[in-house]
Design an enzyme around this catalytic site. Structure first.
Site, PDB file in Angstrom:
ATOM      1  N   PRO A  10     -14.136 -51.300  10.406  1.00 25.09           N
ATOM      2  CA  PRO A  10     -13.590 -52.379   9.964  1.00 25.09           C
ATOM      3  C   PRO A  10     -15.030 -53.352   9.537  1.00 25.09           C
ATOM      4  O   PRO A  10     -15.574 -53.388  11.209  1.00 25.09           O
ATOM      5  CB  PRO A  10     -12.402 -52.484  10.579  1.00 25.09           C
ATOM      6  N   ASN A  11     -15.355 -54.049   9.738  1.00 21.43           N
ATOM      7  CA  ASN A  11     -15.626 -55.334   8.994  1.00 21.43           C
ATOM      8  C   ASN A  11     -17.098 -54.632   9.507  1.00 21.43           C
ATOM      9  O   ASN A  11     -18.430 -55.939   9.596  1.00 21.43           O
ATOM     10  CB  ASN A  11     -15.366 -55.886  10.287  1.00 21.43           C
ATOM     11  N   ARG A  18     -22.698 -61.094   9.131  1.00 20.58           N
ATOM     12  CA  ARG A  18     -21.929 -60.904  10.525  1.00 20.58           C
ATOM     13  C   ARG A  18     -22.535 -61.247  11.348  1.00 20.58           C
ATOM     14  O   ARG A  18     -23.258 -60.329  11.840  1.00 20.58           O
ATOM     15  CB  ARG A  18     -20.795 -59.389  10.252  1.00 20.58           C
ATOM     16  N   TYR A  23     -25.795 -58.551  15.168  1.00 18.69           N
ATOM     17  CA  TYR A  23     -25.560 -57.058  15.250  1.00 18.69           C
ATOM     18  C   TYR A  23     -26.740 -57.413  13.244  1.00 18.69           C
ATOM     19  O   TYR A  23     -27.380 -55.961  13.488  1.00 18.69           O
ATOM     20  CB  TYR A  23     -23.883 -57.339  14.054  1.00 18.69           C
ATOM     21  N   ASN A  74     -18.859 -44.743  13.931  1.00 15.06           N
ATOM     22  CA  ASN A  74     -18.400 -46.285  14.419  1.00 15.06           C
ATOM     23  C   ASN A  74     -17.500 -46.447  14.064  1.00 15.06           C
ATOM     24  O   ASN A  74     -17.146 -47.189  12.572  1.00 15.06           O
ATOM     25  CB  ASN A  74     -19.895 -47.232  13.966  1.00 15.06           C
ATOM     26  N   ALA A  77     -14.051 -52.233  15.950  1.00 14.45           N
ATOM     27  CA  ALA A  77     -12.778 -52.268  16.794  1.00 14.45           C
ATOM     28  C   ALA A  77     -11.736 -51.852  16.614  1.00 14.45           C
ATOM     29  O   ALA A  77     -10.802 -51.377  18.184  1.00 14.45           O
ATOM     30  CB  ALA A  77     -12.287 -54.213  16.155  1.00 14.45           C
ATOM     31  N   GLU A  99     -20.210 -41.024  19.092  1.00  9.53           N
ATOM     32  CA  GLU A  99     -19.848 -42.452  18.744  1.00  9.53           C
ATOM     33  C   GLU A  99     -21.457 -43.428  18.787  1.00  9.53           C
ATOM     34  O   GLU A  99     -22.198 -42.984  19.531  1.00  9.53           O
ATOM     35  CB  GLU A  99     -19.003 -43.167  20.224  1.00  9.53           C
ATOM     36  N   HIS A 101     -21.933 -47.143  18.611  1.00  8.42           N
ATOM     37  CA  HIS A 101     -21.861 -49.068  18.294  1.00  8.42           C
ATOM     38  C   HIS A 101     -23.746 -49.565  18.037  1.00  8.42           C
ATOM     39  O   HIS A 101     -24.557 -49.153  18.503  1.00  8.42           O
ATOM     40  CB  HIS A 101     -21.529 -49.711  19.601  1.00  8.42           C
ATOM     41  N   LEU A 102     -23.716 -51.010  17.229  1.00  5.70           N
ATOM     42  CA  LEU A 102     -25.371 -51.589  17.113  1.00  5.70           C
ATOM     43  C   LEU A 102     -25.419 -52.333  18.218  1.00  5.70           C
ATOM     44  O   LEU A 102     -26.394 -52.408  18.810  1.00  5.70           O
ATOM     45  CB  LEU A 102     -24.715 -52.254  16.080  1.00  5.70           C
ATOM     46  N   ARG A 108     -20.217 -57.211  27.109  1.00  8.88           N
ATOM     47  CA  ARG A 108     -19.629 -57.589  26.155  1.00  8.88           C
ATOM     48  C   ARG A 108     -18.677 -57.952  26.109  1.00  8.88           C
ATOM     49  O   ARG A 108     -18.317 -58.064  27.788  1.00  8.88           O
ATOM     50  CB  ARG A 108     -19.790 -57.438  24.586  1.00  8.88           C
TER      51      ARG A 108
HETATM   52  C1  DQA Z   1     -18.851 -52.498  17.391  1.00  9.37           C
HETATM   53  C2  DQA Z   1     -18.835 -53.581  18.437  1.00  9.37           C
HETATM   54  C3  DQA Z   1     -17.255 -53.360  18.106  1.00  9.37           C
HETATM   55  O1  DQA Z   1     -16.992 -53.588  19.388  1.00  9.37           O
HETATM   56  C4  DQA Z   1     -17.129 -54.310  17.095  1.00  9.37           C
HETATM   57  O2  DQA Z   1     -15.936 -54.043  16.579  1.00  9.37           O
HETATM   58  C5  DQA Z   1     -17.772 -53.985  15.376  1.00  9.37           C
HETATM   59  C6  DQA Z   1     -19.074 -52.940  16.046  1.00  9.37           C
HETATM   60  C7  DQA Z   1     -20.875 -52.223  16.934  1.00  9.37           C
HETATM   61  O3  DQA Z   1     -21.206 -51.324  16.317  1.00  9.37           O
HETATM   62  O4  DQA Z   1     -21.030 -52.657  17.970  1.00  9.37           O
HETATM   63  O5  DQA Z   1     -17.009 -54.260  14.662  1.00  9.37           O
HETATM   64  O6  DQA Z   1     -18.717 -51.097  16.884  1.00  9.37           O
END
Ligand code: DQA
Length: 144
Positions: A10-11, A18, A23, A74, A77, A99, A101-102, A108
């Site tokens: 998501p997102n 964003r 990011y 990825n 959330a 796994e 994550h950016l 964080r």
């Molecule tokens: C994320 C980190 C997550 O905590 C966040 O909810 C995201 C992006 C990252 O790629 O840094 O949506 O997965």
């Protein structure tokens, strides 16, 4: 040629607009393009997808269990909350999942420090922005 699913939660479709200070400015299309270039270099076919829905990610991880040699995930959330995604990653073993994550989730908010994916992933890459996807593909190629 071996296929790797690159799955985004998501997102992540909002990348570019964003929270660019966290990011970056690259869009998800830019990242998909770079993954396909890395795929050519590594001899991997890349199947790149994004969904805002948890169930889609579960279905795609299951599909990867049938069709893919590995997964870059990825989960956004859902990483921090989804037992369904945890179970799906576990269910497709021995198909390796990396796994990504950016952002550096450990630097964080505390709610981002825990990952439900990590216990069943072969490894996690975070904090290197879009480069993390390429590093994950390299790690998978080495494993395969
Ligand atoms: C994320 C980190 C997550 O905590 C966040 O909810 C995201 C992006 C990252 O790629 O840094 O949506 O997965």
């Amino acid at each position: 040629m071996k296929t790797v699913f690159v799955l985004n939660g998501p997102n992540l479709n909002m990348l570019g607009k964003r929270e660019p200070s966290i990011y970056g400015v690259q869009t998800l299309d830019d990242i998909a393009c770079d993954c396909r270039k890395a795929g050519v270099e590594l001899g991997l076919e890349i199947d790149f997808r994004q969904s805002n829905h948890e169930g889609d990610l579960v279905t795609w991880i299951q599909e990867a269990g049938e069709k893919a040699a590995g997964v870059v995930l990825n989960a956004g959330a859902y990483t921090h909350t989804s037992i369904a995604i945890h179970d799906a990653v576990r269910a497709v073993a021995p198909v390796p999942v990396v796994e990504v994550h950016l952002s550096n989730i450990h630097a964080r908010e505390p709610f981002r420090h825990a990952s439900r994916v990590a216990p069943h992933a072969i490894g996690m890459i975070c904090g290197f922005g879009p480069l993390g996807y390429r590093l994950a593909l390299q790690a998978l190629a080495a494993r395969l």
